[in-house]
Design an enzyme around this catalytic site. Structure first.
Site, mmCIF file in Angstrom:
data_model
loop_
_atom_site.group_PDB
_atom_site.id
_atom_site.type_symbol
_atom_site.label_atom_id
_atom_site.label_comp_id
_atom_site.label_asym_id
_atom_site.label_seq_id
_atom_site.Cartn_x
_atom_site.Cartn_y
_atom_site.Cartn_z
ATOM 1 N N CYS A 1 -10.597 -0.309 2.801
ATOM 2 C CA CYS A 1 -10.077 -0.648 4.132
ATOM 3 C C CYS A 1 -9.488 0.597 4.792
ATOM 4 O O CYS A 1 -8.778 1.380 4.151
ATOM 5 C CB CYS A 1 -9.019 -1.736 4.021
ATOM 6 N N ARG B 1 0.819 -1.230 0.000
ATOM 7 C CA ARG B 1 0.000 0.000 0.000
ATOM 8 C C ARG B 1 0.853 1.280 0.000
ATOM 9 O O ARG B 1 0.486 2.298 0.577
ATOM 10 C CB ARG B 1 -0.960 0.032 1.199
ATOM 11 N N GLU C 1 -4.533 3.143 6.603
ATOM 12 C CA GLU C 1 -4.292 3.067 5.153
ATOM 13 C C GLU C 1 -4.955 4.297 4.518
ATOM 14 O O GLU C 1 -4.454 4.883 3.555
ATOM 15 C CB GLU C 1 -4.912 1.782 4.591
HETATM 16 N N1 EPU Z 1 -12.041 -11.466 8.655
HETATM 17 C C1 EPU Z 1 -12.794 -11.519 9.783
HETATM 18 N N2 EPU Z 1 -13.620 -10.482 10.082
HETATM 19 C C2 EPU Z 1 -13.718 -9.385 9.288
HETATM 20 C C3 EPU Z 1 -12.943 -9.312 8.121
HETATM 21 C C4 EPU Z 1 -12.097 -10.375 7.817
HETATM 22 O O1 EPU Z 1 -12.724 -12.495 10.547
HETATM 23 O O2 EPU Z 1 -14.494 -8.477 9.632
HETATM 24 C C5 EPU Z 1 -11.202 -12.612 8.293
HETATM 25 C C6 EPU Z 1 -11.739 -13.302 7.050
HETATM 26 O O3 EPU Z 1 -12.714 -14.254 7.363
HETATM 27 C C7 EPU Z 1 -10.490 -13.937 6.468
HETATM 28 C C8 EPU Z 1 -9.385 -12.951 6.844
HETATM 29 O O4 EPU Z 1 -9.898 -12.168 7.919
HETATM 30 O O5 EPU Z 1 -10.206 -15.153 7.091
HETATM 31 C C9 EPU Z 1 -8.980 -12.059 5.671
HETATM 32 O O6 EPU Z 1 -10.137 -11.327 5.243
HETATM 33 P P1 EPU Z 1 -10.284 -10.765 3.743
HETATM 34 O O7 EPU Z 1 -10.132 -11.854 2.755
HETATM 35 O O8 EPU Z 1 -11.525 -9.953 3.705
HETATM 36 O O9 EPU Z 1 -9.014 -9.873 3.543
HETATM 37 P P2 EPU Z 1 -8.439 -8.667 4.404
HETATM 38 O O10 EPU Z 1 -7.081 -9.048 4.835
HETATM 39 O O11 EPU Z 1 -9.373 -8.218 5.456
HETATM 40 C C10 EPU Z 1 -7.302 -7.572 2.307
HETATM 41 C C11 EPU Z 1 -7.143 -6.172 1.768
HETATM 42 C C12 EPU Z 1 -8.366 -5.750 0.968
HETATM 43 C C13 EPU Z 1 -8.599 -6.766 -0.148
HETATM 44 C C14 EPU Z 1 -8.831 -8.136 0.513
HETATM 45 C C15 EPU Z 1 -9.109 -9.254 -0.489
HETATM 46 C C16 EPU Z 1 -5.832 -4.748 3.272
HETATM 47 C C17 EPU Z 1 -5.869 -3.724 4.352
HETATM 48 N N3 EPU Z 1 -7.010 -5.226 2.874
HETATM 49 O O12 EPU Z 1 -8.351 -7.521 3.295
HETATM 50 O O13 EPU Z 1 -8.047 -4.500 0.386
HETATM 51 O O14 EPU Z 1 -9.722 -6.395 -0.906
HETATM 52 O O15 EPU Z 1 -7.630 -8.483 1.248
HETATM 53 O O16 EPU Z 1 -7.948 -9.636 -1.124
HETATM 54 O O17 EPU Z 1 -4.751 -5.094 2.787
HETATM 55 C C18 EPU Z 1 -8.162 -2.130 0.714
HETATM 56 O O18 EPU Z 1 -6.933 -2.145 0.794
HETATM 57 O O19 EPU Z 1 -8.829 -1.068 0.740
HETATM 58 C C19 EPU Z 1 -8.865 -3.400 0.621
HETATM 59 C C20 EPU Z 1 -10.180 -3.486 0.740
#
Ligand code: EPU
Length: 284
Positions: free
Chosen positions: A209, A161, A279
């Protein structure tokens, strides 16, 4: 040039959060030469400027912006074989679906990311294990004096990021990506958009995010584990679908969002010891 600018334009409609006061001056720019001319003018007049694409990942101040806000509408897109040449104002999400439909792989993850190509490069946006830098070849950038520079991928620094454009004053105006033929690209892109719409509050007003993921974990998971989903300050609320999203449910102000983010950060630190880092970028 002063008379080409609009005055006192509310930034809320140029922010995916739907938040922000007025820009003192506002202009839409649709080609590279015009961007050079406008930035040269800002330099000569010592006029502060801020470039906006889709206005996601940004939080505008309730007091607005005391300078010129430039909406980047440079939106050409040509695809020749595996090479994509695109204006920085083109929708990054649309680029993801357009290239996947042509059986080209590399930008499937872009589908559903609410950014322009310029914004996605600036943030080195990512999802599903991929980042913008992975298939980026060149970036055209107009510097603060209006000069056009073309950088190859090796001349640019990217990390999670982050891009070196955070330290350069100017405007990303165009980019070139090199993709690879893959017949499953469209299928993969549809899988990605389905996952995103299921797990993220896609139709709400948000900035994506709010926090970066701490190494090896997900900020959303931590926020949920701390019982913060549904927490509210004014019209800002932690999404009950994904903990790392703050949504504007009812005329939230920038101040509501920042207070809620601070509350989340404090609770997560107290309960887990993890320091979350924003972020979201404050345009104050
Ligand atoms: N999870 C939870 N509760 C929540 C959200 C997530 O338990 O409220 C768990 C999910 O079940 C999963 C894990 O956390 O096991 C990862 O969740 P997710 O796949 O949604 O990915 P993330 O790490 O929360 C990242 C990026 C997103 C991107 C997604 C999908 C960052 C800060 N976020 O989110 O990017 O869309 O992966 O690849 O790096 C952004 O940067 O604005 C953004 C939305």
């Amino acid at each position: 040039m002063w008379n080409q600018f609009q005055k006192s334009i509310s930034l809320s409609k140029y922010s995916s959060f739907g938040i922000g006061g007025a820009a003192r001056y506002f202009a839409e720019v649709s080609d590279i030469e015009k961007m050079q001319e406008v930035l040269r003018f800002c330099y000569q007049e010592s006029l502060p400027f801020h470039i906006v694409g889709k206005g996601s990942n940004s939080l505008f101040d309730d007091a607005g912006f005391d300078g010129l806000v430039i909406l980047n509408k440079i939106s050409f897109c040509t695809i020749e074989d595996c090479r994509v040449s695109v204006g920085a104002g083109f929708s990054f999400s649309l680029l993801g679906s357009k290239t996947a439909r042509k059986g080209l792989s590399g930008l499937e993850f872009a589908s559903g990311i609410p950014a322009t190509v310029g914004g996605a490069i600036f943030m080195n946006a990512g999802a599903n294990g991929f980042e913008v830098k992975d298939c980026l070849q060149k970036v055209s950038f107009v510097d603060a004096r209006g000069a056009l520079n073309v950088y190859t991928r090796d001349e640019l620094d990217f990390s999670y990021r982050w891009s070196c454009f955070h330290e350069k004053k100017g405007a990303i105006v165009a980019a070139e990506f090199l993709l690879t033929p893959r017949k499953e690209a469209r299928e993969e892109q549809l899988r990605i958009i389905e996952y995103r719409t299921k797990t993220q509050p896609y139709s709400e007003l948000s900035c994506g995010c709010v926090f970066k993921n701490p190494e090896g974990d997900s900020a959303g998971r931590l926020i949920e584990a701390c019982g913060l989903k549904g927490a509210k300050v004014g019209g800002a609320e932690v999404s009950s679908l994904h903990g790392n999203f703050i949504i504007n449910t009812a005329a939230a102000t920038a101040s509501d969002v920042l207070k809620l983010a601070e509350h989340v950060k404090t609770c997560v630190k107290q309960q887990t010891g993890v320091d979350l880092e924003l972020e979201l970028r404050k345009i104050f």
